[in-house]
Design an enzyme around this catalytic site. Structure first.
Site, PDB file in Angstrom:
ATOM      1  N   HIS A 204       1.182  -1.054   0.381  1.00  0.00           N
ATOM      2  CA  HIS A 204      -0.645   0.329   0.150  1.00  0.00           C
ATOM      3  C   HIS A 204       0.538   1.068  -0.176  1.00  0.00           C
ATOM      4  O   HIS A 204       0.873   2.021  -1.148  1.00  0.00           O
ATOM      5  CB  HIS A 204      -0.409   0.027   1.702  1.00  0.00           C
ATOM      6  CG  HIS A 204      -1.751   1.066   1.012  1.00  0.00           C
ATOM      7  ND1 HIS A 204      -2.750   1.554   0.372  1.00  0.00           N
ATOM      8  CD2 HIS A 204      -1.979   2.188   2.751  1.00  0.00           C
ATOM      9  CE1 HIS A 204      -3.459   2.382   1.232  1.00  0.00           C
ATOM     10  NE2 HIS A 204      -3.016   2.637   2.110  1.00  0.00           N
TER      11      HIS A 204
HETATM   12  C1  HEM Z   1       2.109   4.423   7.051  1.00  0.00           C
HETATM   13  C2  HEM Z   1       1.705   4.791   5.991  1.00  0.00           C
HETATM   14  C3  HEM Z   1       0.413   4.533   4.505  1.00  0.00           C
HETATM   15  C4  HEM Z   1       0.227   5.635   3.633  1.00  0.00           C
HETATM   16  C5  HEM Z   1       1.808   6.614   3.414  1.00  0.00           C
HETATM   17  C6  HEM Z   1      -0.307   5.690   3.471  1.00  0.00           C
HETATM   18  C7  HEM Z   1      -1.001   6.656   1.882  1.00  0.00           C
HETATM   19  C8  HEM Z   1      -2.602   6.332   1.611  1.00  0.00           C
HETATM   20  C9  HEM Z   1      -2.495   6.690   0.424  1.00  0.00           C
HETATM   21  C10 HEM Z   1      -1.647   8.343  -0.092  1.00  0.00           C
HETATM   22  C11 HEM Z   1      -3.724   7.179  -0.024  1.00  0.00           C
HETATM   23  C12 HEM Z   1      -5.059   7.611  -1.220  1.00  0.00           C
HETATM   24  C13 HEM Z   1      -4.568   6.891  -2.813  1.00  0.00           C
HETATM   25  C14 HEM Z   1      -5.711   7.515  -3.228  1.00  0.00           C
HETATM   26  O1  HEM Z   1      -6.350   8.223  -3.095  1.00  0.00           O
HETATM   27  O2  HEM Z   1      -5.635   6.379  -4.442  1.00  0.00           O
HETATM   28  C15 HEM Z   1      -4.467   5.352   0.743  1.00  0.00           C
HETATM   29  C16 HEM Z   1      -5.549   5.542   1.315  1.00  0.00           C
HETATM   30  C17 HEM Z   1      -5.761   4.332   1.943  1.00  0.00           C
HETATM   31  N1  HEM Z   1      -5.053   4.014   2.808  1.00  0.00           N
HETATM   32 FE1  HEM Z   1      -3.434   4.375   3.525  1.00  0.00          FE
HETATM   33  N2  HEM Z   1      -1.736   4.821   3.813  1.00  0.00           N
HETATM   34  C18 HEM Z   1      -0.827   3.867   5.292  1.00  0.00           C
HETATM   35  C19 HEM Z   1      -1.207   3.446   5.950  1.00  0.00           C
HETATM   36  C20 HEM Z   1      -2.890   3.049   5.583  1.00  0.00           C
HETATM   37  C21 HEM Z   1      -3.355   2.034   6.272  1.00  0.00           C
HETATM   38  C22 HEM Z   1      -1.784   1.089   7.988  1.00  0.00           C
HETATM   39  C23 HEM Z   1      -4.399   1.258   6.308  1.00  0.00           C
HETATM   40  C24 HEM Z   1      -5.117   0.899   6.965  1.00  0.00           C
HETATM   41  C25 HEM Z   1      -4.600  -0.505   7.911  1.00  0.00           C
HETATM   42  C26 HEM Z   1      -4.928   2.348   5.749  1.00  0.00           C
HETATM   43  C27 HEM Z   1      -6.067   2.311   4.406  1.00  0.00           C
HETATM   44  C28 HEM Z   1      -6.219   2.838   3.357  1.00  0.00           C
HETATM   45  C29 HEM Z   1      -7.149   2.967   2.599  1.00  0.00           C
HETATM   46  C30 HEM Z   1      -8.952   2.286   3.730  1.00  0.00           C
HETATM   47  C31 HEM Z   1      -7.298   3.964   1.628  1.00  0.00           C
HETATM   48  C32 HEM Z   1      -8.599   4.339   1.325  1.00  0.00           C
HETATM   49  C33 HEM Z   1      -8.481   3.417  -0.600  1.00  0.00           C
HETATM   50  C34 HEM Z   1      -9.763   2.381  -0.735  1.00  0.00           C
HETATM   51  O3  HEM Z   1     -10.617   2.621  -0.054  1.00  0.00           O
HETATM   52  O4  HEM Z   1      -9.462   1.288  -1.087  1.00  0.00           O
HETATM   53  N3  HEM Z   1      -3.349   2.796   5.103  1.00  0.00           N
HETATM   54  N4  HEM Z   1      -3.697   5.984   1.460  1.00  0.00           N
END
Ligand code: HEM
Length: 223
Positions: A182
């Site tokens: 991710h």
């Molecule tokens: C710590 C480092 C993390 C970074 C740098 C990060 C970064 C991002 C970014 C940039 C997005 C937007 C993507 C888009 O809009 O196309 C996103 C979406 C998301 N992230 Fe993270 N994330 C991190 C950790 C996590 C963790 C630990 C979880 C859950 C356990 C998580 C769950 C999600 C979810 C559910 C989305 C929405 C995308 C979807 O629903 O498919 N993220 N993240």
């Protein structure tokens, strides 16, 4: 402000930056609370997992504190992720074009996006990560509760606790791998991090990576 900063009738000059809203402040706060919890859970969990990593407990005030806070952070993560789930599950439903996108993974990895179908708010890879995270978090919280002896000692047998330890550790290793994918994808696709920090992406980013979503946002007005 509407989802698209350029309103019909606005005079737009070539070269003017166009931004598209992608996440509200609430969604971003919800995301970063979840992310912080997962990092803390990985650190405290790894510290308890192997004697080789026990030194990490020093960051959290020693072994006993680490053991006491780990399950509570898990509870916070569970509810925080539930917030993300409620916000995003619908946008992550599998669509016909997702199968095509996956079948052309080679083109994704070699940057030939012109050969891919137009993508909605999320691509198939993001959807796979979303559903894997959802399943793994349910597995982690339920196996965690089985071995949370401080409160639930009498409710489960030793045999069940042994199985829970195994399932919990395996799910934790898998979710750390999914999390790495991710974060890697978020950094690899330039301009994506801004979606979760500022809440906005550029028009070019949306057009290039999530064209169907952009078209839906502007009600089919984009040519
Ligand atoms: C710590 C480092 C993390 C970074 C740098 C990060 C970064 C991002 C970014 C940039 C997005 C937007 C993507 C888009 O809009 O196309 C996103 C979406 C998301 N992230 Fe993270 N994330 C991190 C950790 C996590 C963790 C630990 C979880 C859950 C356990 C998580 C769950 C999600 C979810 C559910 C989305 C929405 C995308 C979807 O629903 O498919 N993220 N993240």
């Amino acid at each position: 402000m509407t989802a698209y900063d350029v309103e019909p009738g606005d005079s737009v000059h070539p070269g003017d930056p166009v931004t598209v809203d992608r996440y509200t402040t609430g969604a971003r706060a919800n995301h970063w609370i979840t992310a912080t919890c997962l990092v803390l859970l990985a650190l405290t969990g790894l510290a308890l997992f192997s004697p080789w990593l026990y030194f990490i407990t020093a960051m959290f005030g020693g072994g006993q504190t680490t053991r006491a806070i780990h399950p509570w952070i898990g509870v916070v993560l569970f509810f925080s992720f539930a917030g993300l789930f409620i916000r995003f599950w619908r946008a992550n439903l599998w669509k016909a074009e997702d199968g095509t996108w996956l079948a052309r993974l080679r083109d994704v990895l070699t940057g030939h996006e012109e050969r891919l179908p137009e993508v909605g708010k999320y691509n198939a890879g993001q959807k796979a990560v979303f559903w894997l995270m959802s399943i793994l978090i349910i597995v982690l919280i339920s196996s965690g509760l089985v071995m949370w002896d401080q409160y639930f000692y009498g409710y489960t047998t030793i045999e069940q606790k042994r199985i829970a330890v195994l399932v919990h550790s395996a799910a934790a290793v898998i979710i750390i791998c999914v999390w790495i994918v991710h974060v890697y994808a978020a950094i690899w696709v330039r301009g994506t991090i801004g979606a979760m920090t500022r809440g906005q992406v550029t028009g070019g980013w949306a057009w290039r990576h999530h064209r169907k979503w952009l078209r839906e946002l502007v009600g089919g007005k984009t040519s």
